[in-house]
Write a protein that holds these residues in place. Structure first.
Motif, short mmCIF file in Angstrom:
data_model
loop_
_atom_site.label_atom_id
_atom_site.label_comp_id
_atom_site.label_asym_id
_atom_site.label_seq_id
_atom_site.Cartn_x
_atom_site.Cartn_y
_atom_site.Cartn_z
N LEU A 172 0.85 -1.31 0.12
CA LEU A 172 -0.10 0.19 -0.01
C LEU A 172 0.78 1.24 -0.07
O LEU A 172 1.92 1.35 0.66
CB LEU A 172 -0.99 0.01 1.11
CG LEU A 172 -1.98 -0.96 1.22
CD1 LEU A 172 -2.68 -0.97 2.62
CD2 LEU A 172 -2.96 -1.04 0.14
N THR A 173 0.12 2.18 -0.62
CA THR A 173 1.20 3.43 -0.64
C THR A 173 0.68 4.23 0.65
O THR A 173 -0.06 3.99 1.45
CB THR A 173 0.64 4.45 -1.85
OG1 THR A 173 -0.75 4.84 -1.77
CG2 THR A 173 0.76 3.67 -3.45
N GLN A 174 1.47 5.44 0.78
CA GLN A 174 1.30 5.99 2.10
C GLN A 174 0.07 6.62 1.89
O GLN A 174 -0.94 6.68 2.93
CB GLN A 174 2.21 7.23 1.98
CG GLN A 174 2.21 8.26 3.59
CD GLN A 174 2.62 7.37 4.62
OE1 GLN A 174 3.24 6.19 4.60
NE2 GLN A 174 2.26 7.88 5.70
N ARG A 175 -0.55 7.05 0.71
CA ARG A 175 -2.13 7.63 0.48
C ARG A 175 -2.89 6.45 0.91
O ARG A 175 -4.15 6.93 1.69
CB ARG A 175 -2.23 7.95 -0.83
CG ARG A 175 -1.46 9.27 -1.13
CD ARG A 175 -1.61 9.56 -2.74
NE ARG A 175 -1.77 11.01 -2.78
CZ ARG A 175 -2.40 11.45 -3.90
NH1 ARG A 175 -2.78 10.73 -5.02
NH2 ARG A 175 -2.40 12.78 -4.04
N GLU A 176 -2.90 5.30 0.46
CA GLU A 176 -3.76 4.25 0.61
C GLU A 176 -3.80 4.01 2.01
O GLU A 176 -4.80 3.67 2.53
CB GLU A 176 -3.32 2.94 -0.07
CG GLU A 176 -3.71 3.50 -1.76
CD GLU A 176 -2.86 2.26 -2.37
OE1 GLU A 176 -3.27 2.03 -3.61
OE2 GLU A 176 -1.84 1.49 -2.04
N LYS A 177 -2.57 3.71 2.77
CA LYS A 177 -2.46 3.36 4.28
C LYS A 177 -3.40 4.47 5.06
O LYS A 177 -4.27 4.20 5.99
CB LYS A 177 -1.04 3.39 4.71
CG LYS A 177 -0.55 2.35 4.35
CD LYS A 177 1.35 2.28 4.81
CE LYS A 177 1.90 1.16 4.13
NZ LYS A 177 3.49 1.28 4.53
N TYR A 178 -3.18 5.59 4.75
CA TYR A 178 -3.74 6.82 5.43
C TYR A 178 -5.28 6.78 5.52
O TYR A 178 -5.94 6.77 6.36
CB TYR A 178 -3.24 8.27 4.73
CG TYR A 178 -3.94 9.40 5.45
CD1 TYR A 178 -3.53 9.82 6.84
CD2 TYR A 178 -5.16 10.05 4.82
CE1 TYR A 178 -4.32 10.92 7.61
CE2 TYR A 178 -5.74 11.04 5.64
CZ TYR A 178 -5.34 11.49 6.86
OH TYR A 178 -5.92 12.72 7.59
N ARG A 179 -5.73 6.64 4.09
CA ARG A 179 -7.27 6.50 3.92
C ARG A 179 -7.71 5.18 4.68
O ARG A 179 -8.77 5.27 5.24
CB ARG A 179 -7.47 6.30 2.24
CG ARG A 179 -8.92 6.39 2.20
CD ARG A 179 -9.32 6.45 0.77
NE ARG A 179 -11.10 6.20 0.69
CZ ARG A 179 -11.30 5.64 -0.32
NH1 ARG A 179 -10.80 4.78 -0.96
NH2 ARG A 179 -12.80 5.37 -0.27
N ALA A 180 -7.05 4.05 4.57
CA ALA A 180 -7.60 3.03 5.18
C ALA A 180 -7.30 3.16 6.61
O ALA A 180 -8.55 2.64 7.37
CB ALA A 180 -6.47 1.68 5.04
#
Length: 160
Positions: free
Chosen positions: A9-17
């Motif tokens: 997961l990208t940093q963006r995807e981790k944040y949203r998750a």
């Protein structure tokens, strides 16, 4: 059989998750969209929404609502479409009595604050789905679009 590997997961995807997990655990009752129906700055939209929340809690709890933070309504909200059709999606959690009064009181409070605006109020049947929807534009770089009640803001921390 071929093994499927997923990219990390990208940093963006981790944040949203993490935001989705956190909002799902919040267990909200109502999904509310606050439409402005005209151009407004993000700061003005936030101030208007915060004023709505203060007026709502005053209506539900009386003049001493500020001294009763544990009885106030709670929400997690995001501002979307800041350049085109700015609006706010909010997930509210409240008591059953507050929820029934919200549905009656909220539209007139919003109309007094923002005459061109309107509300869309829906019950939440699936918290994760509601959280996924309101976080679709959230990224670490747009985290300023997440709104939390001022009386709870200092207690909450989302890891980026």
């Amino acid at each position: 059989m071929a093994q499927i590997t997923q990219a990390p997961l990208t940093q963006r995807e981790k944040y949203r998750a993490e935001c989705i997990r956190w909002m799902t655990e919040f267990e909200p009752d109502l999904f509310v969209t606050f439409a402005f129906n005209r151009w407004i700055s993000m700061d003005e939209a936030q101030r208007t929404f915060e004023e709505f929340h203060a007026r709502l809690d005053r209506k539900l709890l009386g003049r001493s609502y500020m001294t009763r933070p544990d009885e106030r309504t709670d929400y997690r909200a995001t501002i979307e479409k800041i350049d085109t059709n700015i609006h706010i999606h909010a997930l509210f959690r409240m008591t059953a009595e507050q929820k029934s009064r919200f549905v009656v009181e909220a539209p007139s409070i919003w109309k007094k604050l923002f005459e061109a605006g309107n509300l869309n109020i829906k019950p939440i049947y699936h918290s994760e789905g509601a959280a996924r929807y309101i976080t679709k534009e959230l990224r670490p770089e747009t985290s300023d679009r997440m709104l939390l009640p001022k009386h709870k803001e200092k207690k909450i921390n989302i890891a980026a």
